[in-house]
Scaffold this motif. Structure first.
Motif, PDB file in Angstrom:
ATOM      1  N   PHE A  58     -38.510   8.842  22.007  1.00 38.42           N
ATOM      2  CA  PHE A  58     -38.702  10.097  22.122  1.00 38.42           C
ATOM      3  C   PHE A  58     -38.071  10.431  23.310  1.00 38.42           C
ATOM      4  N   LEU A  59     -37.904   9.775  24.450  1.00 40.85           N
ATOM      5  CA  LEU A  59     -37.387  10.290  25.831  1.00 40.85           C
ATOM      6  C   LEU A  59     -35.866  10.407  25.528  1.00 40.85           C
ATOM      7  N   ALA A  60     -35.549   9.434  24.456  1.00 49.25           N
ATOM      8  CA  ALA A  60     -33.977   9.492  24.209  1.00 49.25           C
ATOM      9  C   ALA A  60     -33.589  10.697  23.374  1.00 49.25           C
ATOM     10  N   CYS A  61     -34.348  11.077  22.574  1.00 49.86           N
ATOM     11  CA  CYS A  61     -34.233  12.460  21.940  1.00 49.86           C
ATOM     12  C   CYS A  61     -33.926  13.535  22.648  1.00 49.86           C
ATOM     13  N   ILE A  62     -34.852  13.573  23.719  1.00 49.70           N
ATOM     14  CA  ILE A  62     -34.816  14.576  25.036  1.00 49.70           C
ATOM     15  C   ILE A  62     -33.658  14.524  25.733  1.00 49.70           C
ATOM     16  N   ALA A  63     -33.339  13.502  26.182  1.00 43.07           N
ATOM     17  CA  ALA A  63     -31.830  13.074  27.047  1.00 43.07           C
ATOM     18  C   ALA A  63     -30.688  13.558  26.022  1.00 43.07           C
ATOM     19  N   TYR A  64     -30.959  13.080  24.881  1.00 47.23           N
ATOM     20  CA  TYR A  64     -29.448  13.480  24.075  1.00 47.23           C
ATOM     21  C   TYR A  64     -29.379  14.971  23.678  1.00 47.23           C
ATOM     22  N   ALA A  65     -30.567  15.867  23.828  1.00 48.12           N
ATOM     23  CA  ALA A  65     -30.428  17.211  23.383  1.00 48.12           C
ATOM     24  C   ALA A  65     -29.774  17.611  24.876  1.00 48.12           C
ATOM     25  N   ASN A  66     -30.232  17.263  25.875  1.00 47.80           N
ATOM     26  CA  ASN A  66     -30.154  17.691  27.165  1.00 47.80           C
ATOM     27  C   ASN A  66     -28.561  17.372  27.356  1.00 47.80           C
ATOM     28  N   THR A  67     -27.786  16.414  27.068  1.00 51.98           N
ATOM     29  CA  THR A  67     -26.730  16.034  27.077  1.00 51.98           C
ATOM     30  C   THR A  67     -25.665  16.992  26.341  1.00 51.98           C
ATOM     31  N   MET A  68     -26.325  17.264  25.036  1.00 52.86           N
ATOM     32  CA  MET A  68     -25.550  18.052  24.007  1.00 52.86           C
ATOM     33  C   MET A  68     -25.392  19.607  24.712  1.00 52.86           C
ATOM     34  N   LEU A  69     -26.521  19.919  25.297  1.00 46.39           N
ATOM     35  CA  LEU A  69     -26.517  21.235  25.916  1.00 46.39           C
ATOM     36  C   LEU A  69     -25.490  21.572  26.986  1.00 46.39           C
ATOM     37  N   LYS A  70     -25.322  20.278  27.858  1.00 46.35           N
ATOM     38  CA  LYS A  70     -24.372  20.335  28.909  1.00 46.35           C
ATOM     39  C   LYS A  70     -22.933  20.347  28.419  1.00 46.35           C
ATOM     40  N   VAL A  71     -22.813  19.534  27.430  1.00 39.75           N
ATOM     41  CA  VAL A  71     -21.515  19.512  26.855  1.00 39.75           C
ATOM     42  C   VAL A  71     -21.125  20.852  26.213  1.00 39.75           C
ATOM     43  N   GLY A  72     -22.096  21.592  25.514  1.00 43.54           N
ATOM     44  CA  GLY A  72     -21.766  22.917  25.159  1.00 43.54           C
ATOM     45  C   GLY A  72     -21.614  24.036  25.874  1.00 43.54           C
ATOM     46  N   GLU A  73     -22.168  23.850  27.118  1.00 42.60           N
ATOM     47  CA  GLU A  73     -22.111  24.703  28.100  1.00 42.60           C
ATOM     48  C   GLU A  73     -20.807  24.496  28.784  1.00 42.60           C
TER      49      GLU A  73
END
Length: 82
Positions: A58-73
């Motif tokens: 579950f922590l990995a899911c959160i980390a993945y979402a955070n990474t994707m947001l950073k890439v998108g930004e």
């Protein structure tokens, strides 16, 4: 657990869930787990529901979402600057 080790838990396999990001190549899509968390379920509640998953999944899911947001930004900023 280190961020990179967490992200290693997220897999992309065209034969599993149409290639969408899943947890450890299982049929648990990252988006589904994030939906549960956003809906108010706690990690402890989800661990009871999905007994073959681990807290770090579950922590990995959160980390993945955070990474994707950073890439998108970053992509948006670069396209504006171009």
């Amino acid at each position: 657990m280190e961020r990179s080790a967490l992200l290693d838990r997220i897999t992309l396999n065209p034969e599993v869930c149409h290639g969408k990001p899943t947890i450890r190549n299982k049929r648990y899509m990252v988006t589904s787990m994030l939906d549960y968390l956003a809906g108010g379920d706690t990690i402890d509640e989800l661990l009871e529901e999905f007994d073959d998953l681990e807290r770090d999944d579950f922590l990995a899911c959160i980390a993945y979402a955070n990474t994707m947001l950073k890439v998108g930004e970053s992509a948006i900023i670069h396209s504006i600057a171009a």
